[in-house]
Write an enzyme that holds these catalytic residues in place. Structure first.
Site, mmCIF file in Angstrom:
data_model
loop_
_atom_site.group_PDB
_atom_site.id
_atom_site.type_symbol
_atom_site.label_atom_id
_atom_site.label_comp_id
_atom_site.label_asym_id
_atom_site.label_seq_id
_atom_site.Cartn_x
_atom_site.Cartn_y
_atom_site.Cartn_z
ATOM 1 N N CYS A 132 72.814 70.549 52.532
ATOM 2 C CA CYS A 132 72.967 70.499 51.062
ATOM 3 C C CYS A 132 72.750 71.925 50.560
ATOM 4 O O CYS A 132 71.702 72.244 50.008
ATOM 5 C CB CYS A 132 71.965 69.531 50.442
ATOM 6 N N ALA A 133 73.731 72.786 50.773
ATOM 7 C CA ALA A 133 73.508 74.234 50.732
ATOM 8 C C ALA A 133 73.466 74.841 49.326
ATOM 9 O O ALA A 133 72.747 75.815 49.097
ATOM 10 C CB ALA A 133 74.585 74.938 51.555
ATOM 11 N N ALA A 134 74.265 74.317 48.396
ATOM 12 C CA ALA A 134 74.352 74.956 47.080
ATOM 13 C C ALA A 134 73.041 74.778 46.297
ATOM 14 O O ALA A 134 72.318 73.808 46.535
ATOM 15 C CB ALA A 134 75.520 74.349 46.303
ATOM 16 N N GLY A 136 72.690 78.076 46.973
ATOM 17 C CA GLY A 136 72.926 79.100 47.988
ATOM 18 C C GLY A 136 71.788 80.012 48.379
ATOM 19 O O GLY A 136 71.936 80.820 49.295
ATOM 20 N N LYS A 138 68.883 79.406 49.927
ATOM 21 C CA LYS A 138 68.396 79.173 51.291
ATOM 22 C C LYS A 138 69.482 79.518 52.324
ATOM 23 O O LYS A 138 69.178 79.987 53.421
ATOM 24 C CB LYS A 138 67.913 77.728 51.455
ATOM 25 N N ARG A 160 79.061 73.177 42.547
ATOM 26 C CA ARG A 160 77.945 73.827 43.226
ATOM 27 C C ARG A 160 78.443 74.697 44.387
ATOM 28 O O ARG A 160 77.892 75.760 44.656
ATOM 29 C CB ARG A 160 76.940 72.776 43.710
ATOM 30 N N ASP A 188 80.788 64.725 52.454
ATOM 31 C CA ASP A 188 79.663 63.838 52.176
ATOM 32 C C ASP A 188 78.634 64.027 53.294
ATOM 33 O O ASP A 188 78.878 63.636 54.446
ATOM 34 C CB ASP A 188 80.154 62.388 52.125
ATOM 35 N N ASP A 206 67.912 70.244 52.536
ATOM 36 C CA ASP A 206 67.278 70.521 51.238
ATOM 37 C C ASP A 206 67.958 69.621 50.210
ATOM 38 O O ASP A 206 68.948 70.007 49.602
ATOM 39 C CB ASP A 206 67.448 72.007 50.894
ATOM 40 N N CYS A 261 62.321 70.090 45.832
ATOM 41 C CA CYS A 261 61.515 70.801 44.822
ATOM 42 C C CYS A 261 60.926 69.773 43.860
ATOM 43 O O CYS A 261 60.877 69.980 42.642
ATOM 44 C CB CYS A 261 62.308 71.888 44.108
#
EC number: 2.1.1.-
Length: 335
Positions: A132-134, A136, A138, A160, A188, A206, A261
């Site tokens: 779940c990279a965006a 960006g 991390k 994103r 997905d 993440d 978070c």
């Protein structure tokens, strides 16, 4: 009400910190002239919290003052430099600028967001997935380690992904960005176990979460609105599915770090336990949670950690060290 029950006497302090201005860290861009950038940040009286903490830990270990494992055995991801101001210092970093090599010199982020990447313990030549990279930050940190033989950066949301591409374009040289080293996809993430099972050495999961600090300051489309109650309630289900997919995409013996978070134990420890049970029951795959208490000790001078997590570690906002919230838990897939 929920968090006052979960955190008890700590909650008033966490709450006022969440409502106060957040602290940032400056992640040095190793694709820029990093030594020159580090020197500029030192002139602002900021300190590289990563290398200062690791050096201090090594000295303690050599002096026999610590019974915990050495940095080599707890495998902290290498080559990361992130500057922060001292506890209680609320100075702000100036906006980053392009340097002499044509890329931005540093990336401003919540310094606690670097902890999941550090905990992932990248080794040279690793094949890495950021599920779940965006937006960006991390992903950029993973590339800064210099360890990724291949990095797959995925996010379901096209908007994103556009933000992620913008960060890569601003911070990463074209030959790395457009070569075989980085692959950006918009699939997905829940299906990754079927798409590329048993493939990766290291996986960062993440997940989308209630983003507690951001939600306090954002009225528009806030996930705590009554109209989004159902979506909020099913969020842990999505998180379990994403973490399970990340674990299935990992090679046996590989490592996964799950992070949010959010302060919510329903989105943190409970998701980890749910995903581990799911893999054991449905796939007969055994997953072991790695102990990160030494990690907490190494970085306790920079961050305020919650001492009562059942699994994983949680950075809680504190007026003297106003980073986070950031939950992270490291797992090893055994079979």
């Amino acid at each position: 009400m929920t968090y006052s029950v979960q955190f008890g006497d700590l909650w008033p302090s966490i709450r006022v910190s969440l409502l106060s201005e957040q602290k940032y860290g400056a992640l040095v861009n190793n694709f820029a002239a990093w030594d020159h950038v580090s020197a500029k940040l030192e002139q602002l009286s900021a300190k590289d919290f990563v290398n200062e903490a690791i050096s201090h830990w090594e000295l303690q270990s050599e002096g026999g003052q610590s019974a915990a494992p050495s940095p080599a055995s707890w495998a902290c991801s290498p080559n990361l430099r992130c500057f922060t101001f001292d506890r209680g210092d609320i100075s702000r970093f100036p906006p980053a600028r392009p340097g002499s090599l044509g890329v931005m010199e540093y990336y401003l982020m919540d310094a606690a967001s670097l902890l999941p990447v550090l905990a992932l313990g990248l080794q040279p030549g690793d094949i890495v997935l950021d599920l779940c990279a965006a937006p960006g930050g991390k992903t950029l940190a993973l590339l800064q380690t210099g360890c990724c033989r291949n990095l797959a950066a995925n996010d379901l949301s096209p908007s994103r992904i556009a933000r992620l591409q913008k960060i890569l374009h601003s911070y990463v040289p074209e030959e790395i960005r457009d070569g075989n080293q980085v692959r950006v996809t918009s699939w997905d993430g829940r299906k990754w176990g079927e798409l590329e099972g048993d493939t990766y050495d290291r996986v960062l999961v993440d997940v989308p979460c209630t983003t507690d600090r951001h939600s306090l300051h954002e009225e528009e489309n806030n996930i705590f609105k009554r109209s989004r109650k159902k979506e909020r309630q099913i969020l842990p289900v999505l998180q379990v599915q994403l973490l399970a997919a990340g674990l299935l995409a990992t090679k046996p013996g590989g490592h996964v770090v799950y992070s949010t978070c959010s302060l919510s134990h329903l989105q943190n420890e409970y998701v980890v336990q749910g995903a581990i049970e799911l893999l054991a029951n449905q796939y007969s795959i055994q997953v072991q949670v790695e102990d990160l208490t030494h990690f907490r000790r190494v970085f306790m001078d920079t961050f305020c950690f919650f001492s009562s997590c059942q699994v994983g570690e949680l950075v809680i906002p504190n007026l003297m060290a106003n980073f986070g919230p950031m939950y992270f838990c490291k797992m090893r897939r055994l079979t």
